[in-house]
Motif scaffolding. Structure first.
Motif, short mmCIF file in Angstrom:
data_model
loop_
_atom_site.label_atom_id
_atom_site.label_comp_id
_atom_site.label_asym_id
_atom_site.label_seq_id
_atom_site.Cartn_x
_atom_site.Cartn_y
_atom_site.Cartn_z
N ILE A 24 41.97 38.01 -11.52
CA ILE A 24 42.34 36.61 -11.69
C ILE A 24 41.06 35.83 -11.92
N HIS A 25 40.96 35.22 -13.10
CA HIS A 25 39.78 34.43 -13.43
C HIS A 25 40.20 32.97 -13.56
N ASN A 26 39.47 32.14 -12.89
CA ASN A 26 39.69 30.71 -12.94
C ASN A 26 38.35 30.09 -13.30
N GLU A 27 38.35 28.83 -13.63
CA GLU A 27 37.07 28.19 -13.96
C GLU A 27 36.16 28.05 -12.75
N ASN A 28 36.74 28.05 -11.55
CA ASN A 28 35.93 27.89 -10.34
C ASN A 28 35.73 29.18 -9.55
N ALA A 29 36.59 30.17 -9.78
CA ALA A 29 36.51 31.39 -8.98
C ALA A 29 37.13 32.55 -9.74
N SER A 30 36.82 33.73 -9.25
CA SER A 30 37.48 34.92 -9.79
C SER A 30 37.79 35.86 -8.63
N VAL A 31 38.92 36.55 -8.75
CA VAL A 31 39.37 37.46 -7.72
C VAL A 31 39.66 38.80 -8.38
N PHE A 32 39.21 39.87 -7.75
CA PHE A 32 39.46 41.21 -8.26
C PHE A 32 40.01 42.07 -7.14
N ILE A 33 41.21 42.63 -7.34
CA ILE A 33 41.84 43.49 -6.35
C ILE A 33 42.17 44.82 -7.03
N PRO A 34 41.39 45.86 -6.78
CA PRO A 34 41.58 47.14 -7.47
C PRO A 34 42.64 48.02 -6.81
N LEU A 35 43.90 47.62 -6.87
CA LEU A 35 44.97 48.37 -6.20
C LEU A 35 45.10 49.80 -6.73
N THR A 36 45.30 49.94 -8.02
CA THR A 36 45.51 51.26 -8.60
C THR A 36 44.27 52.14 -8.45
N SER A 37 43.10 51.57 -8.64
CA SER A 37 41.86 52.35 -8.50
C SER A 37 41.71 52.88 -7.08
N MET A 38 42.05 52.08 -6.08
CA MET A 38 41.93 52.52 -4.70
C MET A 38 42.98 53.58 -4.36
N ILE A 39 44.15 53.53 -5.00
CA ILE A 39 45.16 54.57 -4.80
C ILE A 39 44.64 55.89 -5.38
N VAL A 40 44.01 55.83 -6.55
CA VAL A 40 43.43 57.02 -7.16
C VAL A 40 42.33 57.60 -6.25
N SER A 80 42.07 57.21 -3.01
CA SER A 80 42.72 57.72 -1.80
C SER A 80 43.34 59.10 -2.04
N VAL A 81 44.03 59.26 -3.17
CA VAL A 81 44.64 60.56 -3.48
C VAL A 81 43.56 61.61 -3.68
N ALA A 82 42.49 61.27 -4.37
CA ALA A 82 41.41 62.23 -4.61
C ALA A 82 40.76 62.65 -3.29
N LEU A 83 40.49 61.70 -2.42
CA LEU A 83 39.88 62.04 -1.13
C LEU A 83 40.84 62.85 -0.26
N SER A 84 42.13 62.53 -0.30
CA SER A 84 43.11 63.29 0.47
C SER A 84 43.16 64.74 0.00
N LEU A 85 43.16 64.94 -1.32
CA LEU A 85 43.16 66.29 -1.85
C LEU A 85 41.88 67.03 -1.49
N LEU A 86 40.76 66.34 -1.53
CA LEU A 86 39.48 66.95 -1.19
C LEU A 86 39.46 67.37 0.28
N PHE A 87 39.93 66.50 1.17
CA PHE A 87 39.93 66.83 2.59
C PHE A 87 40.91 67.96 2.89
N ARG A 88 42.06 67.99 2.19
CA ARG A 88 43.01 69.09 2.40
C ARG A 88 42.41 70.41 1.91
N LEU A 89 41.64 70.34 0.84
CA LEU A 89 41.02 71.54 0.31
C LEU A 89 40.03 72.14 1.30
N PHE A 90 39.27 71.30 2.01
CA PHE A 90 38.27 71.78 2.95
C PHE A 90 38.79 71.92 4.38
N LYS A 91 40.07 71.63 4.60
CA LYS A 91 40.62 71.70 5.95
C LYS A 91 40.90 73.10 6.37
#
Length: 73
Positions: free
Chosen positions: A44-60, A62-73
């Motif tokens: 969200i870009h406004n003339e006074n501020a901008s907000v960035f919320i990386p929802l999908t990137s953080m899900i990716v 999280s899944v990658a780290l979960s798979l990595l931890f399961r692999l080494f468990k």
């Protein structure tokens, strides 16, 4: 997997990542240029501020780290 082993693995992964970054400073940022630009990431870009919320990137991440931890468990 115990705590010290996890910390050692994280440290080794960060070390390898740092070496790759130093070895190829022009190509490394291009490898992750998709991060933060996936569908579902909110910008969200406004003339006074901008907000960035990386929802999908953080899900990716999280899944990658979960798979990595399961692999080494």
């Amino acid at each position: 997997m115990s705590g010290p082993k996890v910390l050692i693995l994280i440290g080794l992964a960060l070390t390898v990542l740092g070496v790759v970054w130093l070895a190829s400073p022009q190509t490394f940022p291009k490898l992750f240029s998709w991060f933060g630009r996936l569908p579902g990431d909110i910008r969200i870009h406004n003339e006074n501020a901008s907000v960035f919320i990386p929802l999908t990137s953080m899900i990716v991440v999280s899944v990658a780290l979960s798979l990595l931890f399961r692999l080494f468990k």
